[in-house]
Design a protein around this motif. Structure first.
Motif, short mmCIF file in Angstrom:
data_model
loop_
_atom_site.label_atom_id
_atom_site.label_comp_id
_atom_site.label_asym_id
_atom_site.label_seq_id
_atom_site.Cartn_x
_atom_site.Cartn_y
_atom_site.Cartn_z
N PHE A 154 -19.83 25.01 0.10
CA PHE A 154 -20.98 25.06 -0.80
C PHE A 154 -21.38 23.68 -1.31
O PHE A 154 -22.26 23.57 -2.16
N SER A 155 -20.74 22.65 -0.79
CA SER A 155 -21.04 21.30 -1.27
C SER A 155 -22.18 20.68 -0.47
O SER A 155 -22.35 20.93 0.73
N ALA A 156 -22.95 19.83 -1.13
CA ALA A 156 -24.03 19.11 -0.45
C ALA A 156 -23.46 18.15 0.59
O ALA A 156 -24.11 17.88 1.62
N SER A 157 -22.25 17.64 0.38
CA SER A 157 -21.64 16.72 1.34
C SER A 157 -21.38 17.41 2.67
O SER A 157 -21.60 16.82 3.75
N TYR A 158 -20.89 18.64 2.63
CA TYR A 158 -20.67 19.39 3.87
C TYR A 158 -21.99 19.63 4.58
O TYR A 158 -22.11 19.41 5.80
N VAL A 159 -23.00 20.06 3.85
CA VAL A 159 -24.29 20.35 4.46
C VAL A 159 -24.93 19.08 5.04
O VAL A 159 -25.57 19.12 6.09
N ALA A 160 -24.73 17.95 4.38
CA ALA A 160 -25.25 16.68 4.90
C ALA A 160 -24.64 16.37 6.26
O ALA A 160 -25.35 15.92 7.19
N ALA A 161 -23.33 16.60 6.41
CA ALA A 161 -22.67 16.34 7.69
C ALA A 161 -23.18 17.30 8.77
O ALA A 161 -23.37 16.90 9.92
N VAL A 162 -23.42 18.54 8.40
CA VAL A 162 -23.97 19.51 9.35
C VAL A 162 -25.38 19.11 9.77
O VAL A 162 -25.74 19.13 10.95
N HIS A 163 -26.19 18.72 8.79
CA HIS A 163 -27.60 18.37 9.04
C HIS A 163 -27.73 17.20 10.00
O HIS A 163 -28.70 17.13 10.77
N ALA A 164 -26.78 16.30 9.99
CA ALA A 164 -26.83 15.14 10.88
C ALA A 164 -26.76 15.54 12.35
O ALA A 164 -27.18 14.78 13.23
N GLY A 165 -26.26 16.75 12.63
CA GLY A 165 -26.17 17.23 14.01
C GLY A 165 -27.09 18.38 14.32
O GLY A 165 -27.52 18.54 15.47
N ARG A 166 -27.39 19.20 13.32
CA ARG A 166 -28.29 20.35 13.48
C ARG A 166 -29.14 20.45 12.23
O ARG A 166 -28.61 20.52 11.12
N PRO A 167 -30.48 20.46 12.38
CA PRO A 167 -31.34 20.43 11.21
C PRO A 167 -31.07 21.58 10.23
O PRO A 167 -30.88 22.72 10.63
N VAL A 168 -31.05 21.23 8.96
CA VAL A 168 -30.85 22.21 7.89
C VAL A 168 -32.08 22.19 6.99
O VAL A 168 -32.55 21.12 6.58
#
Length: 335
Positions: free
Chosen positions: A35-49
């Motif tokens: 639920f952290s923005a840091s995790y989502v940022a890492a995901v977004h770098a490979g697949r758009p969020v």
């Protein structure tokens, strides 16, 4: 709650990110690193969020055509919107704001009142309370967990005698590619879907490790890598994500040796809970001190709702069939 707005993750303002963090900080329900923005940022770098925002509402999503899934799927073991206390929302309005006809979830955190009609199944998600390290854990664990930890201690000594000095590294920056290779071998041997066949998933682990959110722990005996684990952490919570071990050392129960070492290191790492993730693996059943609940289902519209429910009933009936094991074997054979 009033309307939603949909923005790309990289268009979030400092105020949006502060709002997200404020909601997480105020409610322990969102303490998982997923639920952290840091995790989502890492995901977004490979697949758009894309992120659905509202007053007291944040839900990062992958949107493809007319469907959506929580950010990080299929690898996210906890899912759902981050909500401020008392916030209610309309699931159908959520679909309209995202411009989709369905939003599917398979690890939704339980107790979203507004999503109750869309839940099709509930599953346990075990955890280990490791407050005060191994001594504290053993005081809370079931007999099967205590027995396995005792066995792991004996096997650690055996590994030291037979293979060389046992060395545990709680936070390593090496061996990640070797860990991924071991995990892929495990997938192949069990017939499971290879999560790391997609390079996006391999790259995600490297980004998480580089960002400090990822935690790679290893245990060697002499020159041999017995076992390793890559997880993610936030605050005092570690999510047990990708454990791997060299199968030739299977008789030493290297996975349990590693888990015991992590539990012993928990106070030094500042960890009080290890989330093991949804599943009925034997080691989770033995190691757990408790469990939360995650849900499977989808927010849908129109005929899609009926179709999903009919399909889900058919799948449940097939799983309950006496010939289910034979069907699974046939599927694995033709993969």
């Amino acid at each position: 709650m009033s309307g939603f707005r949909l923005v790309s993750f990289d268009s979030l303002t400092e105020a949006d990110l502060a709002h997200w963090q404020e909601i997480r900080t105020g409610e322990s329900r969102w303490d998982s690193p997923y639920f952290s923005a840091s995790y989502v940022a890492a995901v977004h770098a490979g697949r758009p969020v894309s992120v659905l925002l509202g007053d007291g509402f944040v839900w990062p999503l992958h949107i493809s055509g007319s469907s959506a899934r929580p950010a990080g799927s299929p690898g996210a073991d906890f899912q759902g919107p981050v909500l401020a206390p008392g916030v209610r929302f309309s699931p159908r309005a959520l679909l309209r704001a995202a411009g989709v006809k369905s939003l599917t979830f398979d690890h939704l955190v339980d107790e979203y009142v507004d999503l109750e009609p869309w839940i099709e199944e509930r599953r346990p998600s075990p955890f280990m309370d490791v407050t005060d390290g191994l001594e504290g854990y053993l005081g809370r664990a079931a007999k099967s967990g205590r027995d396995k930890m005792s066995e792991a201690r004996r096997l650690t000594n055996k590994a030291g005698r037979d293979l060389g000095t046992v060395e545990f590294v709680a936070a390593s920056t090496e061996h990640l590619d070797q860990v991924i290779a071991l995990k892929r071998e495990q997938y192949a041997s069990t017939g499971a879907r290879d999560h790391f066949a997609d390079p996006v998933q391999r790259e995600l682990l490297h980004r998480l490790l580089d960002s400090g959110l990822g935690l790679l722990s290893t245990v060697h005996a002499g020159p041999h890598l017995l076992a390793a684990h890559f997880g993610i952490r936030s605050g005092d919570v570690l999510h047990w994500w990708f454990p791997a071990f060299d199968r030739k050392f299977g008789p030493l129960s290297p996975g349990w040796i590693l888990l015991r070492e992590v539990v012993m290191a928990a106070p030094e790492l500042g960890i009080t809970r290890i989330d093991l993730g949804r599943g009925e693996d034997d080691y989770k059943r033995r190691a757990m001190t408790g469990s939360s609940t995650v849900c499977i289902g989808a927010i849908t519209s129109g005929a899609r709702t009926t179709l999903r429910r009919v399909s889900r009933k058919a799948i449940s009936a097939a799983k309950a069939s006496p010939i289910a094991p034979q069907l699974k074997a046939i599927v694995r054979k033709f993969r």
